[in-house]
Write an enzyme that holds these catalytic residues in place. Structure first.
Site, PDB file in Angstrom:
ATOM      1  N   THR A  86      -1.586 -12.580   7.793  1.00 24.56           N
ATOM      2  CA  THR A  86       0.055 -13.110   7.059  1.00 24.56           C
ATOM      3  C   THR A  86       0.818 -13.537   8.356  1.00 24.56           C
ATOM      4  OG1 THR A  86      -0.428 -12.131   4.829  1.00 24.56           O
ATOM      5  CG2 THR A  86       2.053 -12.659   5.267  1.00 24.56           C
ATOM      6  N   ASN A  99       0.747  -1.140   0.042  1.00 28.00           N
ATOM      7  CA  ASN A  99      -0.599  -0.101  -0.284  1.00 28.00           C
ATOM      8  C   ASN A  99       0.744   0.991  -0.061  1.00 28.00           C
ATOM      9  OD1 ASN A  99       0.720  -0.334   2.673  1.00 28.00           O
ATOM     10  ND2 ASN A  99      -0.886   0.533   3.443  1.00 28.00           N
ATOM     11  N   GLU A 107       3.813  -5.771  12.085  1.00 28.18           N
ATOM     12  CA  GLU A 107       2.762  -3.963  11.722  1.00 28.18           C
ATOM     13  C   GLU A 107       1.934  -4.297  11.341  1.00 28.18           C
ATOM     14  OE1 GLU A 107       3.618  -1.471  13.652  1.00 28.18           O
ATOM     15  OE2 GLU A 107       5.508  -1.454  13.945  1.00 28.18           O
ATOM     16  N   GLU A 130       7.627   0.258  15.535  1.00 28.22           N
ATOM     17  CA  GLU A 130       8.633   1.238  15.080  1.00 28.22           C
ATOM     18  C   GLU A 130       8.879   2.325  15.327  1.00 28.22           C
ATOM     19  OE1 GLU A 130       7.633   0.303  11.257  1.00 28.22           O
ATOM     20  OE2 GLU A 130       8.562  -2.135  10.885  1.00 28.22           O
ATOM     21  N   CYS A 151      -2.852   1.632   6.665  1.00 33.38           N
ATOM     22  CA  CYS A 151      -3.894   1.011   7.600  1.00 33.38           C
ATOM     23  C   CYS A 151      -4.037   1.887   8.521  1.00 33.38           C
ATOM     24  CB  CYS A 151      -2.371   0.377   8.058  1.00 33.38           C
ATOM     25  SG  CYS A 151      -1.765   1.066   8.554  1.00 33.38           S
ATOM     26  N   GLY A 206       1.882  -5.960   7.328  1.00 29.84           N
ATOM     27  CA  GLY A 206       1.232  -6.400   6.510  1.00 29.84           C
ATOM     28  C   GLY A 206       0.088  -6.942   6.805  1.00 29.84           C
TER      29      GLY A 206
HETATM   30  P1  NAD Z   1       0.262  -9.273   3.458  1.00 22.36           P
HETATM   31  O1  NAD Z   1       0.068  -9.784   4.488  1.00 22.36           O
HETATM   32  O2  NAD Z   1      -0.144 -10.079   1.709  1.00 22.36           O
HETATM   33  O3  NAD Z   1       1.524  -9.394   2.664  1.00 22.36           O
HETATM   34  C1  NAD Z   1       2.601  -8.501   2.881  1.00 22.36           C
HETATM   35  C2  NAD Z   1       4.362  -8.995   2.894  1.00 22.36           C
HETATM   36  O4  NAD Z   1       4.163 -10.251   3.700  1.00 22.36           O
HETATM   37  C3  NAD Z   1       3.908  -9.063   1.667  1.00 22.36           C
HETATM   38  O5  NAD Z   1       5.529  -9.177   0.862  1.00 22.36           O
HETATM   39  C4  NAD Z   1       4.463 -10.663   0.800  1.00 22.36           C
HETATM   40  O6  NAD Z   1       4.212 -11.176   0.270  1.00 22.36           O
HETATM   41  C5  NAD Z   1       4.301 -11.064   2.555  1.00 22.36           C
HETATM   42  N1  NAD Z   1       3.720 -12.197   2.360  1.00 22.36           N
HETATM   43  C6  NAD Z   1       3.028 -12.772   2.414  1.00 22.36           C
HETATM   44  N2  NAD Z   1       2.823 -14.225   2.819  1.00 22.36           N
HETATM   45  C7  NAD Z   1       4.491 -14.897   3.441  1.00 22.36           C
HETATM   46  C8  NAD Z   1       4.275 -15.704   3.989  1.00 22.36           C
HETATM   47  N3  NAD Z   1       4.068 -16.870   4.153  1.00 22.36           N
HETATM   48  N4  NAD Z   1       6.056 -15.476   4.313  1.00 22.36           N
HETATM   49  C9  NAD Z   1       6.625 -14.791   4.337  1.00 22.36           C
HETATM   50  N5  NAD Z   1       5.842 -13.286   3.623  1.00 22.36           N
HETATM   51  C10 NAD Z   1       4.670 -12.963   3.363  1.00 22.36           C
HETATM   52  O7  NAD Z   1      -0.410  -7.734   3.132  1.00 22.36           O
HETATM   53  P2  NAD Z   1      -0.861  -6.868   1.525  1.00 22.36           P
HETATM   54  O8  NAD Z   1      -1.935  -7.285   1.421  1.00 22.36           O
HETATM   55  O9  NAD Z   1       0.857  -6.315   1.077  1.00 22.36           O
HETATM   56  O10 NAD Z   1      -0.816  -5.190   2.828  1.00 22.36           O
HETATM   57  C11 NAD Z   1      -1.928  -5.086   3.109  1.00 22.36           C
HETATM   58  C12 NAD Z   1      -2.328  -5.020   4.773  1.00 22.36           C
HETATM   59  O11 NAD Z   1      -0.912  -4.622   4.979  1.00 22.36           O
HETATM   60  C13 NAD Z   1      -3.187  -4.436   5.249  1.00 22.36           C
HETATM   61  O12 NAD Z   1      -3.737  -5.568   6.352  1.00 22.36           O
HETATM   62  C14 NAD Z   1      -2.675  -3.156   6.632  1.00 22.36           C
HETATM   63  O13 NAD Z   1      -3.419  -3.199   7.084  1.00 22.36           O
HETATM   64  C15 NAD Z   1      -2.173  -3.718   6.569  1.00 22.36           C
HETATM   65  N6  NAD Z   1      -0.728  -2.669   6.632  1.00 22.36           N
HETATM   66  C16 NAD Z   1       0.013  -2.684   8.258  1.00 22.36           C
HETATM   67  C17 NAD Z   1       0.504  -1.501   8.899  1.00 22.36           C
HETATM   68  C18 NAD Z   1       1.289  -1.032  10.084  1.00 22.36           C
HETATM   69  O14 NAD Z   1       2.046  -0.309  10.610  1.00 22.36           O
HETATM   70  N7  NAD Z   1       0.683  -1.697  11.136  1.00 22.36           N
HETATM   71  C19 NAD Z   1       0.923  -0.737   7.473  1.00 22.36           C
HETATM   72  C20 NAD Z   1       0.252  -0.550   6.040  1.00 22.36           C
HETATM   73  C21 NAD Z   1       0.098  -1.876   5.912  1.00 22.36           C
END
Ligand code: NAD
Length: 486
Positions: free
Chosen positions: A236, A156, A254, A466, A288, A232
């Site tokens: 995950t 994002n 996060e 962080e 997020c 993410g």
């Molecule tokens: P995601 O969890 O699908 O992916 C995030 C990352 O994790 C990607 O690089 C992905 O390839 C990797 N990943 C996926 N499966 C994995 C595995 N089995 N092992 C290791 N890595 C793996 O998330 P997304 O769809 O990319 O992002 C959206 C999410 O991120 C939303 O839920 C959002 O709220 C969250 N987010 C949180 C923050 C925060 O600071 N709290 C900031 C931005 C986004």
């Protein structure tokens, strides 16, 4: 603007670009048009093994490089990002679908700030000492870099969050295996070149592309990667916690959010309305921290509803390169479909779609992933629309009667990332700031960030913090040294 149609995203490992060993590639989509415009390396466990060996080898020198020298290199990386602002903003927009103007004003400047901030912060990072009075002993704490750290980031805010993890890790003397989202790899790819030009020694930062289940999983499983900094989705995050716990890896998670935006009648109305438009729909609602559950004190509710809908209807959805675009495209077809499925379910749980809800067809880009900004009036906080993270241009609105009521709505959710409060009452501000279950409370503002502050969530929004020295503490192992003297 970069209009090339076959961009090959290679890994950046040991200071140079390389194909994945298995020669496996993933298609890279342009959300604005729905077309494939390049290929991304899908790195496997051998690629991660090789990169980790480079990182380990680089660690011996990097961890003993002077603070001044590390700081100087981080500041040069920041300059390198700034010098390529336009190119990076266009690349980010093309890869993610966000308006170029947003990438240029927020994402890329913030990526530069991340390196600049930690380049300075490391020069001020100090450890504690404790004199054991009466026992003739002095204790001090050494903060040693951990070794090889894994950084995994989402789509994002691609370069913004990628660098938010990498900068403190390398500032503290670690070497890094970093994986951007496979959905938005482009600016991470360009970062390698910038790091080389800034003089970052080979092996200190290795940028490895690929699917979460392949490349990400290999990072989690590698025994020499001792800490994982992850941003993410919550699901995950659960998987990462389960995988890493038996390996005793240090974790910073996060995760998702479902943030309340609480509006009292005594607020600065115009400021609140302008900010609420942003906190609802900036980046197509894919932040997020977006305030996706809006609660309005009942006497103000009907006025707010009318004014808000008028303003939302005026937001232009357009190609992200267009200067008119307030919203660009959503990041992917599957994400668009997920967001649409929530809108479709709304009537079943009593939700009334007050505006938006439809896909937008942009002329010339008919297969792009565009969606109208959508406002849904809900009857109860317990509906799915208020409980699950939608992560798109969809907000709900609902009235409340008392402070106690709205506090219970705000906290009655599995997430706890941020909350926004609109009021001029200082007593209420303090009462609510104390009791809101969130890592961040914004009062009369939204997403105002000071990089020295702790950033993160409670409950299903994450573990750890962080930002500022919190990040540098995560990236180091404290070691107590106790010296007895006579
Ligand atoms: P995601 O969890 O699908 O992916 C995030 C990352 O994790 C990607 O690089 C992905 O390839 C990797 N990943 C996926 N499966 C994995 C595995 N089995 N092992 C290791 N890595 C793996 O998330 P997304 O769809 O990319 O992002 C959206 C999410 O991120 C939303 O839920 C959002 O709220 C969250 N987010 C949180 C923050 C925060 O600071 N709290 C900031 C931005 C986004």
């Amino acid at each position: 603007m970069n209009t090339q149609d076959n961009i090959i995203i290679q890994n950046y490992s040991n200071g140079s670009y390389k194909n994945p060993q298995s020669n496996a590639w993933i298609d890279n989509y342009e959300p604005a048009s729905g077309k494939v415009y390049g290929k991304i390396a899908n790195s496997n466990a051998q690629d991660i093994q090789e990169a980790t060996a480079f990182a380990k080898a680089a660690f011996t020198t990097w961890s003993t490089t002077t603070i001044d020298e590390r700081s100087r290199i981080l500041l040069k990386i920041a300059d390198g990002i700034e010098n390529r602002l336009q190119e990076l903003a266009e690349a980010e927009s093309r890869d993610n679908g966000k308006p170029v103007s947003l990438a240029k004003n927020v994402d890329i400047p913030r990526a530069a700030s991340n390196f600049r901030f930690f380049g300075h912060a490391i020069t001020q990072f100090a450890s504690e000492s404790h004199e054991s009075v009466g026992l003739q002993a002095i204790n001090f704490t050494l903060r040693k870099p951990i070794g090889v750290v894994g950084c995994i980031s989402p789509w994002n805010l691609p370069l913004y969050l990628f660098t938010w993890k990498i900068a403190p890790a390398i500032a503290a003397g670690n070497c890094v295996i970093a994986k951007p989202s496979e959905v938005t790899p482009m600016t991470a790819f360009l970062l390698g070149e910038i790091c080389t030009e800034a003089g970052l020694p080979p092996g200190v930062l290795n940028i490895m592309h690929g699917l979460g289940t392949t490349t990400g999983q290999a990072i989690l499983e590698h025994p020499e990667i001792k800490a994982i900094s992850f941003t993410g989705g919550t699901k995950t995050g659960e998987h990462i916690a389960r995988t890493c716990a038996p390996k005793f890896k240090k974790l910073s998670l996060e995760l998702g959010g479902k943030n309340p935006n609480i509006i009292f009648t005594d607020c600065d109305y115009d400021l609140m309305l302008n900010t609420t438009i942003r906190s609802s729909f900036a980046n197509q609602g894919q932040i997020c921290l977006c305030g996706s559950r809006i609660f309005v004190e009942r006497p103000l509710y009907e006025k707010f509803k009318k004014d808000f809908i008028t303003r939302v209807k005026g937001l232009t959805v357009a190609h992200p390169a267009s200067a008119k675009a307030k919203l660009g495209a959503l990041v992917s077809k599957s994400h668009l479909e997920k967001v649409q499925s929530y809108i479709a379910q709304a009537p079943e749980e009593g939700g009334i779609i007050l505006c938006g809800g439809n896909q937008v067809i942009v002329e010339g880009y008919e297969n792009g992933y565009y969606l109208e900004p959508t406002v849904i009036e809900v009857q109860s906080n317990s509906c799915k629309l208020n409980q699950e993270e939608i992560f798109g241009p969809v907000v709900t609105i609902m009235p409340f009667d008392t402070e106690e009521d709205v506090l219970s709505y705000a906290n009655d959710v599995t997430y706890g990332l941020s909350a926004t409060l609109w009021t001029k009452d200082i007593d209420r501000t303090m009462r609510m700031s104390n009791t809101l279950q969130a890592g961040i409370v914004w009062v009369n503002t939204w997403m105002m960030r000071d990089l020295r502050t702790p950033f993160g969530g409670v409950k299903a929004s994450g573990v750890g913090r962080e930002g500022g020295f919190e990040a540098l503490r995560f990236c180091t192992e404290p070691k107590n040294v106790c010296i007895k003297y006579t």
